[in-house]
Write an enzyme that holds these catalytic residues in place. Structure first.
Site, PDB file in Angstrom:
ATOM      1  N   GLU A  15      14.875  44.936 -21.738  1.00  0.00           N
ATOM      2  CA  GLU A  15      13.984  45.344 -20.647  1.00  0.00           C
ATOM      3  C   GLU A  15      14.856  45.891 -19.518  1.00  0.00           C
ATOM      4  OE1 GLU A  15      11.876  41.766 -19.740  1.00  0.00           O
ATOM      5  OE2 GLU A  15      10.231  42.303 -21.064  1.00  0.00           O
ATOM      6  N   ASN A  70      12.279  35.687 -24.913  1.00  0.00           N
ATOM      7  CA  ASN A  70      13.027  36.201 -23.775  1.00  0.00           C
ATOM      8  C   ASN A  70      13.938  35.094 -23.248  1.00  0.00           C
ATOM      9  OD1 ASN A  70      13.753  36.761 -21.021  1.00  0.00           O
ATOM     10  ND2 ASN A  70      12.213  38.386 -20.999  1.00  0.00           N
ATOM     11  N   GLU A 115       3.683  47.490 -23.967  1.00  0.00           N
ATOM     12  CA  GLU A 115       3.577  46.027 -23.833  1.00  0.00           C
ATOM     13  C   GLU A 115       2.608  45.755 -22.707  1.00  0.00           C
ATOM     14  OE1 GLU A 115       7.112  43.631 -23.579  1.00  0.00           O
ATOM     15  OE2 GLU A 115       5.980  41.909 -22.852  1.00  0.00           O
ATOM     16  N   ARG A 145      20.418  38.942 -11.490  1.00  0.00           N
ATOM     17  CA  ARG A 145      20.157  37.541 -11.095  1.00  0.00           C
ATOM     18  C   ARG A 145      20.278  36.583 -12.273  1.00  0.00           C
ATOM     19  NH1 ARG A 145      13.830  38.064  -9.531  1.00  0.00           N
ATOM     20  NH2 ARG A 145      14.675  39.843  -8.391  1.00  0.00           N
ATOM     21  N   ARG A 205      18.476  43.047 -15.097  1.00  0.00           N
ATOM     22  CA  ARG A 205      17.976  43.514 -13.801  1.00  0.00           C
ATOM     23  C   ARG A 205      19.078  44.167 -12.978  1.00  0.00           C
ATOM     24  NH1 ARG A 205      13.405  41.796 -11.156  1.00  0.00           N
ATOM     25  NH2 ARG A 205      11.870  40.663 -12.411  1.00  0.00           N
ATOM     26  N   HIS A 232      16.139  40.890 -19.973  1.00  0.00           N
ATOM     27  CA  HIS A 232      15.860  41.809 -18.868  1.00  0.00           C
ATOM     28  C   HIS A 232      17.144  41.941 -18.042  1.00  0.00           C
ATOM     29  CE1 HIS A 232      13.016  42.834 -15.266  1.00  0.00           C
ATOM     30  NE2 HIS A 232      13.917  43.772 -15.501  1.00  0.00           N
ATOM     31  N   HIS A 249       4.228  38.239 -20.513  1.00  0.00           N
ATOM     32  CA  HIS A 249       4.386  37.797 -19.116  1.00  0.00           C
ATOM     33  C   HIS A 249       3.424  36.665 -18.787  1.00  0.00           C
ATOM     34  CE1 HIS A 249       6.219  38.078 -15.141  1.00  0.00           C
ATOM     35  NE2 HIS A 249       5.090  37.497 -14.788  1.00  0.00           N
ATOM     36  N   THR A 304       8.558  39.874 -12.492  1.00  0.00           N
ATOM     37  CA  THR A 304       7.875  41.162 -12.584  1.00  0.00           C
ATOM     38  C   THR A 304       6.444  41.021 -12.085  1.00  0.00           C
ATOM     39  OG1 THR A 304       9.225  41.805 -14.447  1.00  0.00           O
ATOM     40  CG2 THR A 304       7.138  42.972 -14.192  1.00  0.00           C
ATOM     41  N   HIS A 317      15.822  33.120 -18.740  1.00  0.00           N
ATOM     42  CA  HIS A 317      15.908  31.940 -17.865  1.00  0.00           C
ATOM     43  C   HIS A 317      16.842  30.851 -18.378  1.00  0.00           C
ATOM     44  CE1 HIS A 317      13.396  33.960 -15.161  1.00  0.00           C
ATOM     45  NE2 HIS A 317      12.475  34.152 -16.085  1.00  0.00           N
TER      46      HIS A 317
HETATM   47  C1  DXP Z   1       8.629  42.251 -17.869  1.00  0.00           C
HETATM   48  C2  DXP Z   1       8.354  40.811 -17.836  1.00  0.00           C
HETATM   49  O1  DXP Z   1       7.272  40.361 -17.590  1.00  0.00           O
HETATM   50  C3  DXP Z   1       9.433  39.862 -18.115  1.00  0.00           C
HETATM   51  O2  DXP Z   1       9.939  40.052 -19.337  1.00  0.00           O
HETATM   52  C4  DXP Z   1      10.528  40.005 -17.106  1.00  0.00           C
HETATM   53  O3  DXP Z   1      11.746  39.646 -17.677  1.00  0.00           O
HETATM   54  C5  DXP Z   1      10.189  39.108 -15.958  1.00  0.00           C
HETATM   55  O4  DXP Z   1      11.279  39.089 -15.098  1.00  0.00           O
HETATM   56  P1  DXP Z   1      12.146  37.733 -15.037  1.00  0.00           P
HETATM   57  O5  DXP Z   1      12.590  37.442 -16.432  1.00  0.00           O
HETATM   58  O6  DXP Z   1      13.255  38.070 -14.096  1.00  0.00           O
HETATM   59  O7  DXP Z   1      11.192  36.684 -14.530  1.00  0.00           O
HETATM   60  N1  LIG Z   2       7.856  40.930 -21.187  1.00  0.00           N
HETATM   61  C1  LIG Z   2       7.498  39.533 -21.058  1.00  0.00           C
HETATM   62  C2  LIG Z   2       8.672  38.680 -21.386  1.00  0.00           C
HETATM   63  O1  LIG Z   2       9.638  39.131 -21.967  1.00  0.00           O
HETATM   64  C3  LIG Z   2       8.651  37.253 -21.034  1.00  0.00           C
HETATM   65  O2  LIG Z   2       7.908  37.017 -19.870  1.00  0.00           O
HETATM   66  P1  LIG Z   2       7.752  35.463 -19.460  1.00  0.00           P
HETATM   67  O3  LIG Z   2       7.200  34.739 -20.666  1.00  0.00           O
HETATM   68  O4  LIG Z   2       9.115  34.963 -19.092  1.00  0.00           O
HETATM   69  O5  LIG Z   2       6.774  35.477 -18.302  1.00  0.00           O
END
Ligand code: DXP
Ligand SMILES: NCC(=O)COP(=O)(O)O
Length: 241
Positions: free
Chosen positions: A71, A8, A152, A50, A46, A44, A192, A102, A11
């Site tokens: 997401e 993911n 998931e 952000r 959003r 994600h 997560h 999340t 960030h």
């Molecule tokens: C669904 C999940 O747990 C994450 O993939 C999500 O992206 C968390 O949100 P942030 O990435 O904004 O922290």
């Molecule tokens: N769905 C979880 C994800 O994509 C990544 O979550 P995280 O490792 O950033 O908490």
């Protein structure tokens, strides 16, 4: 084939958005992640934008060589965006503007009819649908009832456990939910809060075919580089002990 790692890159975009400049680019990070062995790129988009922007989704659709997992909240606006860009997978997640990240899983049980329509809409567009849910058997069953292809499992409570007893309880919930989801014929992912210290136990769960991990990989990448951070996570997943 072992478990897929979905990286993911949200960030990386958080760092970019901190100054509203064009770097670091999550598109570059995604390419490095795939070179290091990631089997999926997760973003994600959003409602409050952000971090990930629609520009990132548009370009990643062109550049991702593995799977692109979007997401998103289960809203009509987001379904339109998914139709426009056609990610391989959509993972429906709950969203609250004021949340830091999340918090819980999608409340599937309480909105089955609406979710079933959204899921059908997405699947009619040849998009695989996953639901981000708490490791709760009722939510697993409800996900199957609304024809989700995948679930998931939210690993946040396991990751944030304050003691061993709580961690073991949360781990058992994840194992039971993973088994139930696989028995119902759904693909089972988890994510997560997973990091280099807590990932191995989750990676040992046979019924889980994919881990989505972002924050911990990006945090390590700031110090050691993206490819190395991804390779180190893959090594732990492939040799979970
Ligand atoms: C669904 C999940 O747990 C994450 O993939 C999500 O992206 C968390 O949100 P942030 O990435 O904004 O922290
Ligand atoms: N769905 C979880 C994800 O994509 C990544 O979550 P995280 O490792 O950033 O908490």
């Amino acid at each position: 084939m072992g478990q897929r790692l979905g990286v993911n890159v949200d960030h990386v975009a958080t760092l970019r958005q901190a100054r509203r400049v064009s770097y670091p680019d999550p598109v570059t990070a995604a390419a490095l992640a795939e070179l290091a062995g990631a089997g999926q790129i997760t973003i994600h988009l959003r409602e409050d934008r952000r971090h990930i922007q629609e520009r990132d989704l548009r370009i990643l659709r062109e550049t991702v060589q593995t799977l692109l997992n979007l997401e998103m909240a289960a809203t009509q606006d987001m379904v339109k965006i998914a139709y426009e860009h056609k990610p391989d997978v959509v993972t429906l997640v709950p969203e609250r503007r004021e949340e830091l990240t999340t918090e819980g899983g999608l409340e599937v049980n309480g909105q089955k009819d609406a979710l079933a329509k959204t899921i059908k809409n997405l699947k009619d567009g040849e998009i695989t649908v996953s639901l981000f849910i708490d490791p709760d058997l009722d939510q697993v069953r409800a996900s199957h009832k609304v024809n989700a292809d995948r679930i998931e499992l939210h690993t946040g409570r396991y990751c944030e456990a304050r003691n061993e007893r709580e961690r073991e309880r949360e781990f058992s919930r994840i194992v039971d939910a993973a088994k139930a989801g696989a028995r119902l014929g759904m693909g089972v992912a988890a994510g997560h809060g997973l990091n280099y210290d807590n990932v191995r136990a989750i990676a040992r769960i046979q019924e889980i075919d994919e881990l989505n991990i972002g924050h911990a990989i990006v945090a390590r990448a700031v110090l050691v580089g993206f490819e190395r951070a991804v390779r180190e996570m893959l090594e732990l997943m492939r040799n979970p002990g």
